[in-house]
Design a protein around this motif. Structure first.
Motif, mmCIF file in Angstrom:
data_model
loop_
_atom_site.group_PDB
_atom_site.id
_atom_site.type_symbol
_atom_site.label_atom_id
_atom_site.label_comp_id
_atom_site.label_asym_id
_atom_site.label_seq_id
_atom_site.Cartn_x
_atom_site.Cartn_y
_atom_site.Cartn_z
ATOM 1 N N SER A 177 0.767 -1.360 0.026
ATOM 2 C CA SER A 177 -0.240 -0.064 0.256
ATOM 3 C C SER A 177 0.740 1.145 0.005
ATOM 4 N N GLY A 178 0.470 2.276 -0.912
ATOM 5 C CA GLY A 178 1.296 3.410 -0.976
ATOM 6 C C GLY A 178 2.347 3.408 -2.181
ATOM 7 N N SER A 179 2.556 2.066 -2.585
ATOM 8 C CA SER A 179 3.444 2.035 -3.813
ATOM 9 C C SER A 179 2.782 2.195 -5.412
ATOM 10 N N GLU A 180 3.704 2.406 -6.213
ATOM 11 C CA GLU A 180 2.961 2.555 -7.267
ATOM 12 C C GLU A 180 2.744 1.261 -8.243
ATOM 13 N N ILE A 181 1.751 1.069 -8.912
ATOM 14 C CA ILE A 181 1.411 -0.195 -9.598
ATOM 15 C C ILE A 181 1.782 0.171 -11.151
ATOM 16 N N THR A 182 2.560 -0.727 -11.890
ATOM 17 C CA THR A 182 2.411 -0.321 -13.370
ATOM 18 C C THR A 182 2.238 -1.650 -13.904
ATOM 19 N N MET A 183 1.281 -1.554 -15.059
ATOM 20 C CA MET A 183 0.999 -2.898 -15.721
ATOM 21 C C MET A 183 1.237 -2.522 -17.159
ATOM 22 N N ARG A 186 0.380 5.652 -5.576
ATOM 23 C CA ARG A 186 -0.151 5.409 -4.166
ATOM 24 C C ARG A 186 -1.020 4.547 -3.924
ATOM 25 N N ALA A 187 -0.956 3.355 -4.173
ATOM 26 C CA ALA A 187 -1.947 2.114 -4.350
ATOM 27 C C ALA A 187 -2.690 2.124 -2.986
ATOM 28 N N ILE A 188 -3.905 1.879 -2.865
ATOM 29 C CA ILE A 188 -4.759 1.605 -1.817
ATOM 30 C C ILE A 188 -5.353 0.225 -1.811
ATOM 31 N N VAL A 240 -3.057 -5.441 -3.270
ATOM 32 C CA VAL A 240 -2.415 -4.314 -2.783
ATOM 33 C C VAL A 240 -2.406 -4.725 -1.276
ATOM 34 N N ILE A 241 -1.509 -4.906 -0.576
ATOM 35 C CA ILE A 241 -1.554 -5.266 0.948
ATOM 36 C C ILE A 241 -0.966 -4.300 1.868
ATOM 37 N N SER A 242 -1.667 -3.862 2.867
ATOM 38 C CA SER A 242 -1.290 -2.753 3.732
ATOM 39 C C SER A 242 -0.409 -3.527 4.782
ATOM 40 N N GLY A 243 0.488 -2.714 5.537
ATOM 41 C CA GLY A 243 1.235 -3.154 6.541
ATOM 42 C C GLY A 243 2.547 -3.808 5.934
ATOM 43 N N GLU A 244 3.185 -4.382 6.803
ATOM 44 C CA GLU A 244 4.641 -5.193 6.244
ATOM 45 C C GLU A 244 4.133 -6.565 6.336
ATOM 46 N N HIS A 245 4.212 -7.150 4.871
ATOM 47 C CA HIS A 245 4.258 -8.422 4.814
ATOM 48 C C HIS A 245 5.224 -9.099 3.753
ATOM 49 N N PRO A 246 6.616 -9.143 4.472
ATOM 50 C CA PRO A 246 7.701 -9.614 3.578
ATOM 51 C C PRO A 246 7.358 -10.556 2.627
#
Length: 328
Positions: A152-158, A216-218, A241-247
């Motif tokens: 979450s918050g990153s950029e998605i590019t397809m 800024r993906a949600i 799109v995953i919120s929080g830390e999920h390594p």
């Protein structure tokens, strides 16, 4: 008498020569009036599936003859003159009044329509000109895996790519589920005040490339995204799109399939170890039950000191075996 014979022979020769001249003249006139094809037209056509194809046949000096279009693979007459002789309504001949063009139109062509077609004039003997139709199927391709995981918050590019076809490839539409992705509508209606968060860039070079970018993906951006070209088959990708830390699930410019494969291998190892532990438990429990007179101890086996005392009385001790369910 001699003079009469000479005159008679002269008449016969003159008549014979005259007949030959007349026949030659008639043949030359007949050949001069024969229809002929204009070879200065494309005769190898390539189209994509669904794109209407046109085979152009130009016949000069047709006279009272007719032009037919024949499919060579089954010798099926598709059209004769202005009439259609097939129940397949995709085929039709186009000829404007007084034109020398006899154009075979093929609507919504499929790959099975590929092959040789003949434009034929019903002279005696028949005159024909062959054409080759190639129908190809273009497919869109979205670069990367079929599932992508984004924090979450990153950029998605397809990125959707369609290799260049024989003609203009049109444009590309993006869908999220069954909803058309329209950057302006989404920015104004869904993310008011966050203009430019979703953009679509399409360019034509050696291939048709379309990029869907979501900044800024949600979590609401999670879903199935489909690239739908106007002249090719579509392709899809699922964005998580995953919120929080999920390594274990995050992917930052890496292939998500690596995490998926690692998790799958780990799960299979755990299941295998559990299965082996169950088998050993059953075997060990059976062994200890016989030797202890029916008393069962969980996952036990005889100790080394008692294994040497073969034939001793029941009541031998068993030690526990512990298996780790965490693969190294």
């Amino acid at each position: 008498m001699h003079i009469e014979n000479v005159l008679r022979a002269s008449c016969i020769i003159w008549v014979s020569v005259s007949s030959s001249i007349i026949m030659t003249t008639t043949t030359e006139e007949s050949e001069a009036l024969q229809p002929y094809f204009d070879f200065d037209v494309p005769r190898n056509l390539t189209v994509t599936v669904g794109q209407t194809g046109f085979l152009h046949c130009r016949v000069e000096r047709l006279g009272d003859q007719d032009v037919a279009w024949i499919r060579q693979r089954d010798l099926h007459i598709l059209t004769m003159g202005a009439s259609t002789y097939t129940s397949d309504q995709r085929f039709q001949v186009i000829r404007p009044e007084g034109s020398v063009n006899w154009t075979l139109q093929i609507k919504y062509p499929q790959t099975r329509d590929s092959g040789v077609y003949e434009c034929q004039i019903n002279t005696e003997p028949k005159m024909s000109l062959s054409y080759v139709l190639n129908v190809i199927e273009l497919r869109a391709r979205i670069l990367g895996p079929s599932d992508i995981f984004i924090k979450s918050g990153s950029e998605i590019t397809m990125v959707c790519v369609i290799q260049q076809g024989p003609h203009e490839l049109g444009t590309v539409f993006w869908y999220k589920g069954n909803t058309l992705v329209e950057p302006l509508a989404q920015e104004n209606d869904i993310h008011s005040g966050d203009r430019g968060r979703i953009t679509i860039e399409t360019d034509w070079t050696d291939a048709l490339t379309s990029r869907l970018k979501i900044k800024r993906a949600i979590q609401g951006d999670t879903g199935n995204y489909t690239c739908v070209p106007t002249m090719a088959r579509s392709a899809s990708v699922y964005a998580h799109v995953i919120s929080g830390e999920h390594p274990a699930a995050m992917q930052h410019n890496a292939a998500p399939s690596t995490v998926g494969n690692r998790t799958l291998r780990r799960s299979m190892c755990i299941l295998l170890l559990l299965h082996l532990a169950t088998l050993l438990y059953l075997l060990s429990d059976r062994c200890c039950s016989r030797r202890s007179g029916g008393q069962r101890n969980i996952l036990q086996r005889p100790t080394a000191s008692h294994r040497s005392a073969r034939g001793a009385a029941p009541g031998r001790r068993c030690e526990a075996i512990v298996f780790s369910t965490h693969p190294s």
